[in-house]
Design a protein around this motif. Structure first.
Motif, PDB file in Angstrom:
ATOM      1  N   GLU A   6       0.835  -1.205   0.000  1.00 37.83           N
ATOM      2  CA  GLU A   6       0.000   0.000   0.000  1.00 37.83           C
ATOM      3  C   GLU A   6       0.868   1.251   0.000  1.00 37.83           C
ATOM      4  O   GLU A   6       1.996   1.234   0.503  1.00 37.83           O
ATOM      5  CB  GLU A   6      -0.901   0.042   1.237  1.00 37.83           C
ATOM      6  N   LEU A  20      -5.310   6.366  -1.829  1.00 37.81           N
ATOM      7  CA  LEU A  20      -4.467   5.224  -1.520  1.00 37.81           C
ATOM      8  C   LEU A  20      -4.306   4.352  -2.760  1.00 37.81           C
ATOM      9  O   LEU A  20      -5.221   4.221  -3.561  1.00 37.81           O
ATOM     10  CB  LEU A  20      -5.072   4.387  -0.394  1.00 37.81           C
ATOM     11  N   CYS A  22      -2.566   0.449  -4.089  1.00 41.20           N
ATOM     12  CA  CYS A  22      -2.090  -0.867  -3.657  1.00 41.20           C
ATOM     13  C   CYS A  22      -1.651  -1.634  -4.887  1.00 41.20           C
ATOM     14  O   CYS A  22      -2.445  -1.834  -5.808  1.00 41.20           O
ATOM     15  CB  CYS A  22      -3.203  -1.612  -2.944  1.00 41.20           C
ATOM     16  N   TRP A  36     -10.250  -3.031   0.733  1.00 45.07           N
ATOM     17  CA  TRP A  36      -9.575  -2.121   1.657  1.00 45.07           C
ATOM     18  C   TRP A  36     -10.176  -2.319   3.040  1.00 45.07           C
ATOM     19  O   TRP A  36     -11.404  -2.348   3.196  1.00 45.07           O
ATOM     20  CB  TRP A  36      -9.748  -0.674   1.235  1.00 45.07           C
ATOM     21  N   ARG A  38      -9.467  -1.270   7.431  1.00 45.69           N
ATOM     22  CA  ARG A  38      -8.754  -0.338   8.302  1.00 45.69           C
ATOM     23  C   ARG A  38      -8.860  -0.804   9.742  1.00 45.69           C
ATOM     24  O   ARG A  38      -9.787  -1.517  10.118  1.00 45.69           O
ATOM     25  CB  ARG A  38      -9.307   1.078   8.146  1.00 45.69           C
ATOM     26  N   CYS A  50     -14.742  -2.961  -1.058  1.00 47.95           N
ATOM     27  CA  CYS A  50     -14.189  -4.069  -1.826  1.00 47.95           C
ATOM     28  C   CYS A  50     -14.729  -4.004  -3.249  1.00 47.95           C
ATOM     29  O   CYS A  50     -15.750  -3.343  -3.512  1.00 47.95           O
ATOM     30  CB  CYS A  50     -14.506  -5.410  -1.186  1.00 47.95           C
ATOM     31  N   ILE A  70     -13.740   3.161  -4.574  1.00 44.19           N
ATOM     32  CA  ILE A  70     -12.756   2.131  -4.860  1.00 44.19           C
ATOM     33  C   ILE A  70     -12.697   1.898  -6.366  1.00 44.19           C
ATOM     34  O   ILE A  70     -13.708   1.999  -7.068  1.00 44.19           O
ATOM     35  CB  ILE A  70     -13.105   0.820  -4.119  1.00 44.19           C
ATOM     36  N   LEU A  81      -8.075   3.650  -3.662  1.00 45.40           N
ATOM     37  CA  LEU A  81      -9.157   4.112  -2.801  1.00 45.40           C
ATOM     38  C   LEU A  81      -9.068   5.633  -2.739  1.00 45.40           C
ATOM     39  O   LEU A  81      -8.142   6.174  -2.139  1.00 45.40           O
ATOM     40  CB  LEU A  81      -9.064   3.514  -1.399  1.00 45.40           C
ATOM     41  N   TYR A  94      -4.649   1.625   7.098  1.00 45.41           N
ATOM     42  CA  TYR A  94      -5.449   1.076   6.006  1.00 45.41           C
ATOM     43  C   TYR A  94      -4.682  -0.056   5.339  1.00 45.41           C
ATOM     44  O   TYR A  94      -3.510   0.102   4.969  1.00 45.41           O
ATOM     45  CB  TYR A  94      -5.788   2.163   4.993  1.00 45.41           C
ATOM     46  N   TYR A  95      -5.372  -1.169   5.178  1.00 43.18           N
ATOM     47  CA  TYR A  95      -4.780  -2.366   4.600  1.00 43.18           C
ATOM     48  C   TYR A  95      -5.463  -2.718   3.283  1.00 43.18           C
ATOM     49  O   TYR A  95      -6.680  -2.604   3.152  1.00 43.18           O
ATOM     50  CB  TYR A  95      -4.919  -3.550   5.541  1.00 43.18           C
ATOM     51  N   CYS A  96      -4.670  -3.205   2.374  1.00 46.00           N
ATOM     52  CA  CYS A  96      -5.157  -3.738   1.112  1.00 46.00           C
ATOM     53  C   CYS A  96      -5.102  -5.262   1.205  1.00 46.00           C
ATOM     54  O   CYS A  96      -4.174  -5.822   1.805  1.00 46.00           O
ATOM     55  CB  CYS A  96      -4.257  -3.237  -0.004  1.00 46.00           C
TER      56      CYS A  96
END
Length: 123
Positions: A6, A20, A22, A36, A38, A50, A70, A81, A94-96
């Protein structure tokens, strides 16, 4: 070797925007749903948004509907994002993630995760 990375996090004032990105490698990007997530301090990881393999379906958490968008570019193996009208409560890592299942906001449906990028929204 699968890698999910990310980028694009940072510090922004309330009302501001961030985008963001990824990138994923070592996998068949267009064969996977992407999401995504968080996680704020002291809270569980939650699904933000998603998108299905070919962008036919996009799902958003109620808390971000109308503010976040997204998207994905399968030719570039990249997920995005766009976050607008940011609020202090959007502050989180924030995670992908990439998953073999249909697009879902459930973390358990995802197989590959990035390390996360910090988003901080000041009031």
């Amino acid at each position: 070797q699968v890698q999910v990375v990310e980028s694009g996090g940072g510090l922004v004032q309330a009302g501001g925007s961030l985008r963001l990105s990824c990138t994923a490698s070592g996998l068949t990007f267009d064969g996977l749903a992407m999401g995504w997530f968080r996680q704020a301090p002291g809270k569980e990881r939650e699904g933000v948004s998603c998108i299905s393999r070919f962008s036919s379906t996009a799902i958003y958490a109620d808390s971000v509907k109308g503010r976040f968008t997204i998207s994905r570019d399968n030719a570039k193996n990249t997920l995005y994002l766009q976050m607008n009208s940011l609020k202090p409560e959007d502050t989180a890592i924030y995670y992908c993630a990439a998953g073999r299942y249909t697009a879902s906001l459930l973390p358990a449906h995802y197989n590959y995760w990035g390390q996360g990028t910090q988003v901080t929204v000041s009031s």
